[in-house]
Design an enzyme around this catalytic site. Sequence first.
Site, PDB file in Angstrom:
ATOM      1  N   ARG A   1       0.858  -1.192   0.000  1.00 13.74           N
ATOM      2  CA  ARG A   1       0.000   0.000   0.000  1.00 13.74           C
ATOM      3  C   ARG A   1       0.891   1.238   0.000  1.00 13.74           C
ATOM      4  NH1 ARG A   1      -0.956   2.226   5.065  1.00 13.74           N
ATOM      5  NH2 ARG A   1       0.297   1.277   6.696  1.00 13.74           N
TER       6      ARG A   1
ATOM      7  N   ARG B   1      -2.647  10.824   2.114  1.00 13.86           N
ATOM      8  CA  ARG B   1      -3.322  11.622   3.136  1.00 13.86           C
ATOM      9  C   ARG B   1      -4.033  12.791   2.488  1.00 13.86           C
ATOM     10  NH1 ARG B   1       1.309  12.413   7.700  1.00 13.86           N
ATOM     11  NH2 ARG B   1       1.733  10.220   8.094  1.00 13.86           N
TER      12      ARG B   1
ATOM     13  N   ARG C   1      21.045  -5.884   1.414  1.00 11.50           N
ATOM     14  CA  ARG C   1      21.325  -4.592   0.798  1.00 11.50           C
ATOM     15  C   ARG C   1      22.096  -3.792   1.832  1.00 11.50           C
ATOM     16  NH1 ARG C   1      21.328  -3.498  -4.310  1.00 11.50           N
ATOM     17  NH2 ARG C   1      20.641  -1.351  -4.048  1.00 11.50           N
TER      18      ARG C   1
ATOM     19  N   ARG D   1      19.355   9.890  -1.009  1.00 10.90           N
ATOM     20  CA  ARG D   1      18.941  11.059  -0.226  1.00 10.90           C
ATOM     21  C   ARG D   1      20.133  11.767   0.375  1.00 10.90           C
ATOM     22  NH1 ARG D   1      15.852   8.455   5.046  1.00 10.90           N
ATOM     23  NH2 ARG D   1      17.522   7.098   5.759  1.00 10.90           N
TER      24      ARG D   1
ATOM     25  N   GLU E   1      23.585   9.516   0.653  1.00 10.07           N
ATOM     26  CA  GLU E   1      23.342   8.101   0.959  1.00 10.07           C
ATOM     27  C   GLU E   1      23.213   7.313  -0.341  1.00 10.07           C
ATOM     28  OE1 GLU E   1      19.775   6.002   3.340  1.00 10.07           O
ATOM     29  OE2 GLU E   1      20.721   7.674   4.398  1.00 10.07           O
TER      30      GLU E   1
ATOM     31  N   TYR F   1      13.658  -6.818   9.062  1.00 11.29           N
ATOM     32  CA  TYR F   1      13.779  -5.371   9.277  1.00 11.29           C
ATOM     33  C   TYR F   1      13.046  -4.967  10.549  1.00 11.29           C
ATOM     34  CZ  TYR F   1      13.411  -0.377   8.898  1.00 11.29           C
ATOM     35  OH  TYR F   1      13.499   0.958   9.187  1.00 11.29           O
TER      36      TYR F   1
ATOM     37  N   ASP G   1      12.248  -1.401  13.092  1.00 13.12           N
ATOM     38  CA  ASP G   1      12.464  -0.037  13.565  1.00 13.12           C
ATOM     39  C   ASP G   1      13.034  -0.134  14.984  1.00 13.12           C
ATOM     40  OD1 ASP G   1      11.766   1.648  11.459  1.00 13.12           O
ATOM     41  OD2 ASP G   1       9.622   1.451  11.866  1.00 13.12           O
TER      42      ASP G   1
END
Length: 379
Positions: A179, A183, A257, A288, A313, A361, A363
Amino acid sequence: MKKYDYLIVGSGLFGSTFAYKATRQGKKCLVIDKRPHLGGNVYCENVEDINVHKYGAHIFHTNNKDVWDYVNAIVPFNRYTNSPVANYHGKLYNLPFNMNTFYQMWGVTTPEQAVAKIEEQKAEAVAKMKAEGVSEPRNLEEQGLCLVGKDIFEKLIKEYTEKQWGRKCSELPAFIIKRLPVRLVFDNNYFNDAYQGIPIGGYNKLIEGLLEGVVCKTNTDFFKSEYYDWRKYAKQLVYTGPIDEYFDFKYGKLDWRTVSFKTKVLDTPNYQGNAVVNYTSHEQPFTRVIEHKHFEMFGQAVYDCPKTVISEEYSTEYKDGMEPFYAVNDERNNALAEQYRQLAEKEENVLFGGRLAEYKYYDMAPIIEKVINLPVFSK
């Protein structure tokens, strides 16, 4: 008598939080890390009085008040709000996709106009697939076009994703983007979480707080040190390194990666006016640019510090000797990781934890939440 209750391999957030929690329960811990510093990928280097996120931007965010209170009890966090900007051929767009983005893209000023534009472009993508006799997206490109339409996909997703993965979107599986949040309000706050910020004084303050009173050794590679025979020293091992390396790559090597950085000190107080600017076209090879001072300096403080530090980066394929960053969750690697996880379950008195040891992964907040809720601490 063994000297330690736990030998902890790796001083990233999993290892450091484990050591903190165990120490508070009266356990003796030894933390070893092969790098010359503690903190894993959240480590910061102070350059020109600016805390530089050496291994890429780390922004703490969570909806879990217990986790937020937990870290703030160690070091207070500031009010940094992640609001990245995308640069596509010199034009700037707010992220995540919101009414500011749609106004910048099409000049629309109401949610109704924005929805009409997105739906029109989504319908074009679906019609094109139908004309080719296809009902479900076959790859990431078709998936993206069906989710947000041509303009947003081509300017803000396509080339950026290709730089991240080193492959064309038409060659990447559709499931990578399930998805794409849209917003219909003027809100540039990237995260929906109730709490977000950066430790005041940088992430080293958090790691120092977590490891206070814990015996730590840097420049110590588990596999090449005396601690490889860990049972001589500790009752249990907490391992946060790559899971395939622990088992000597028995089934083959997992793919990763990785990210590399070109960091520069600039003789200006304010280079880009934002901590994070994504470069979404192939025009620039980097994904970025991070301007580190904006994580912790606000208002006049930005100009009171006369220089700035930026990091370009670059996303690349992992090669031996590099730091592994992200698991490659394709069929081959997921199957291989599962084989290693099954081996891990059979290891006695060894706890595998964190993104490298779980090939997953994470956070930052979920890592801390996971550690503080481990069954070993509820005994």
